[in-house]
Design an enzyme around this catalytic site. Structure first.
Site, PDB file in Angstrom:
ATOM      1  N   GLU A   1       0.827  -1.203   0.000  1.00 49.47           N
ATOM      2  CA  GLU A   1       0.000   0.000   0.000  1.00 49.47           C
ATOM      3  C   GLU A   1       0.862   1.253   0.000  1.00 49.47           C
ATOM      4  OE1 GLU A   1      -4.026  -1.408   2.292  1.00 49.47           O
ATOM      5  OE2 GLU A   1      -2.470  -0.486   3.478  1.00 49.47           O
TER       6      GLU A   1
ATOM      7  N   CYS B   1       3.336   8.771   0.686  1.00 45.97           N
ATOM      8  CA  CYS B   1       3.902   7.968   1.763  1.00 45.97           C
ATOM      9  C   CYS B   1       4.166   6.567   1.202  1.00 45.97           C
ATOM     10  CB  CYS B   1       2.893   7.922   2.912  1.00 45.97           C
ATOM     11  SG  CYS B   1       3.388   6.857   4.261  1.00 45.97           S
TER      12      CYS B   1
ATOM     13  N   CYS C   1       6.838  -5.934   8.757  1.00 46.17           N
ATOM     14  CA  CYS C   1       7.997  -5.332   9.421  1.00 46.17           C
ATOM     15  C   CYS C   1       8.414  -6.238  10.572  1.00 46.17           C
ATOM     16  CB  CYS C   1       7.629  -3.942   9.951  1.00 46.17           C
ATOM     17  SG  CYS C   1       9.009  -3.105  10.764  1.00 46.17           S
TER      18      CYS C   1
ATOM     19  N   CYS D   1       6.496  -3.420  16.616  1.00 49.31           N
ATOM     20  CA  CYS D   1       5.942  -2.404  17.536  1.00 49.31           C
ATOM     21  C   CYS D   1       4.498  -2.794  17.869  1.00 49.31           C
ATOM     22  CB  CYS D   1       6.008  -1.025  16.900  1.00 49.31           C
ATOM     23  SG  CYS D   1       7.695  -0.564  16.491  1.00 49.31           S
TER      24      CYS D   1
ATOM     25  N   CYS E   1       1.381  -0.999  16.126  1.00 54.09           N
ATOM     26  CA  CYS E   1       1.422  -0.776  14.680  1.00 54.09           C
ATOM     27  C   CYS E   1       0.903  -2.011  13.932  1.00 54.09           C
ATOM     28  CB  CYS E   1       2.863  -0.464  14.276  1.00 54.09           C
ATOM     29  SG  CYS E   1       3.130  -0.449  12.494  1.00 54.09           S
TER      30      CYS E   1
ATOM     31  N   GLY F   1       6.989  -0.976   6.929  1.00 58.06           N
ATOM     32  CA  GLY F   1       8.378  -1.416   6.989  1.00 58.06           C
ATOM     33  C   GLY F   1       9.347  -0.427   7.596  1.00 58.06           C
ATOM     34  N   GLU F   2      10.540  -0.929   7.904  1.00 60.74           N
ATOM     35  CA  GLU F   2      11.589  -0.119   8.500  1.00 60.74           C
ATOM     36  C   GLU F   2      12.653   0.166   7.428  1.00 60.74           C
ATOM     37  OE1 GLU F   2      12.373   1.711  11.004  1.00 60.74           O
ATOM     38  OE2 GLU F   2      14.405   1.860  10.235  1.00 60.74           O
TER      39      GLU F   2
ATOM     40  N   SER G   1      11.649   7.990   7.793  1.00 62.22           N
ATOM     41  CA  SER G   1      11.278   7.746   9.181  1.00 62.22           C
ATOM     42  C   SER G   1      11.821   6.381   9.610  1.00 62.22           C
ATOM     43  CB  SER G   1       9.752   7.770   9.297  1.00 62.22           C
ATOM     44  OG  SER G   1       9.349   7.412  10.601  1.00 62.22           O
TER      45      SER G   1
ATOM     46  N   SER H   1      11.392   7.578  15.283  1.00 57.01           N
ATOM     47  CA  SER H   1      10.214   7.229  16.073  1.00 57.01           C
ATOM     48  C   SER H   1      10.662   6.848  17.479  1.00 57.01           C
ATOM     49  CB  SER H   1       9.491   6.057  15.417  1.00 57.01           C
ATOM     50  OG  SER H   1       9.038   6.451  14.143  1.00 57.01           O
TER      51      SER H   1
ATOM     52  N   HIS I   1       8.852   7.518  20.804  1.00 59.27           N
ATOM     53  CA  HIS I   1       7.700   6.982  21.554  1.00 59.27           C
ATOM     54  C   HIS I   1       7.843   6.886  23.076  1.00 59.27           C
ATOM     55  CE1 HIS I   1       6.362   6.142  17.594  1.00 59.27           C
ATOM     56  NE2 HIS I   1       7.045   5.041  17.429  1.00 59.27           N
TER      57      HIS I   1
ATOM     58  N   CYS J   1      -1.037   6.596   9.704  1.00 58.53           N
ATOM     59  CA  CYS J   1       0.150   6.001  10.293  1.00 58.53           C
ATOM     60  C   CYS J   1      -0.167   4.718  11.034  1.00 58.53           C
ATOM     61  CB  CYS J   1       0.759   6.949  11.318  1.00 58.53           C
ATOM     62  SG  CYS J   1       1.432   8.405  10.618  1.00 58.53           S
TER      63      CYS J   1
END
Ligand code: SAH
Ligand code: SF4
Length: 351
Positions: free
Chosen positions: A92, A112, A119, A123, A126, A169-170, A201, A224, A226, A342
């Site tokens: 996506e 985006c 991932c 987290c 997420c 993903g990272e 990010s 990120s 948090h 997000c």
């Protein structure tokens, strides 16, 4: 098979020369690729028919990503595309348009993109993290996400103004393909987007952040965070252990020193978890004086049962940071109702 969207302009030139054609033929491929968006090599009419046939025979293609579904939010500002990739998975990508009459500033069309399917960072808040890791995307898959939206915008007389690596993903866990995509997208003979209009990010992988700092690029970095301490952060980002909060802050400083670009710290606010005034004060102490910016993201609903703090709590948290001199904004959230916001991206839900 090699997708032409995988090649850097220099590589395109080399390919053309290796095929025995003059150098200028490379631009006759690059220009249509980035301005006309052909779906097939046979559509690049600027090239002699024989050359097109030779490219196809040598295994070159276009179209590593095909649009299979499109959803638009009620206000029309957010569009989500589901793309089917040649590796048989789907991904996506999201377009967010910001209307200056609503939020001020210039009109923006921000894309985006995703860098992985799923991932591995896990987290807990997420949706992508909860689906686990499936595969790394290739540079051409990342570039194609942008190209699909560039074509959609071009039809309306608009264009891509910004790009954020904040989809699935990272990015640092797929560094080489991610940076190849960045180079193609910012190359003046490629897609030509300004480096300063791109933000990557990351969940905070020190080695990746420092490597990116050393690339001599002007791209923006968002980390990120948090949580202001390791104990809390470990609960939210279970794989965070090798990168302590201190390491992350240090790598952010390094990034700023090398690039001159201010780092943004993203902070997903979760009611009763990381939104108390005490935690805000701890965060303020941690970030005070290092010139960074905090972007508070009130959590979006996902499968987990995390809740958004109340508006009052969000404002209080923001106020504590601002009072301590830490630059801070609350993210304008988009596309929540079409699961395009997000942390809501995953591939088994359409719409
Ligand atoms: N892996 C990278 C980039 C993708 S996530 C990273 O974590 O930074 C992009 C942003 O969305 C991150 O700041 C992430 O923390 C945030 N995010 C994830 N899940 C979310 C949720 N449910 N609500 C709000 N933001 C979320
Ligand atoms: Fe991966 Fe980022 Fe989601 Fe964490 S927030 S699981 S790092 S995509």
């Amino acid at each position: 098979m090699t997708d032409l969207y995988r090649l850097l302009p220099e590589e395109m030139e080399q390919l053309v020369i290796d095929m025995g054609y003059p150098r200028y033929r490379a631009d006759q491929i690059l220009l249509p690729l980035y301005y006309k968006f052909p779906k097939d090599i046979s559509e690049i009419k600027q090239l002699p028919k024989q050359m097109r046939e030779e490219l196809i025979a040598a295994g070159y293609t276009i179209g590593s990503a095909k649009e299979i579904h499109q959803v638009v939010s009620e206000d029309g500002d957010t569009t989500k595309l589901l793309l089917k990739l040649t590796n048989d998975s789907s991904v996506e990508a999201v377009l967010m348009q910001y209307d200056p009459s609503k939020i001020g500033g210039h009109p923006r069309s921000t894309i985006c993109v995703s860098t992985q399917i799923g991932c591995a960072m896990g987290c807990v808040f997420c949706a992508t993290g909860q689906m686990g890791f499936e595969t790394n995307l290739k540079a051409e898959h990342i570039v194609s996400q942008v190209i699909h939206f560039a074509e959609l915008l071009q039809k309306r007389g608009e264009h891509v103004t910004n790009l954020v690596f904040m989809g699935m993903g990272e990015p640092m866990a797929n560094y080489d393909e991610m940076i190849r995509a960045v180079r193609i997208l910012t190359h003046d003979r490629g897609f030509g987007l300004g480096q300063r209009h791109i933000t990557i990010s990351t969940i905070g992988i020190r080695s990746g952040i420092e490597k990116l700092a050393d690339e001599n690029l002007q791209i923006g970095l968002a980390i990120s965070l948090h949580a202001p301490n390791n104990e809390l952060r470990k609960k939210l980002v279970p794989t965070a252990i090798p990168n302590s909060v201190e390491d992350i802050i240090e790598s952010g400083r390094y990034y700023f020193k090398k690039t001159g670009r201010r780092v943004t710290f993203e902070y997903a606010l979760m009611a009763g978890i990381n939104d108390s005034p005490e935690i805000a004060q701890e965060l303020a102490r941690l970030l005070k004086g290092n010139g960074s910016h905090v972007n508070l993201i009130p959590i979006n609903p996902t499968a987990g049962d995390f809740k958004r703090p109340t508006e009052k709590n969000i404002r209080e948290f923001e106020q504590i940071l601002s009072n301590a001199g830490v630059n801070c904004t609350v993210r304008v959230e988009k596309g929540t109702e079409i699961s395009a916001a997000c942390g809501q991206l995953r591939t088994d839900i359409i719409g």
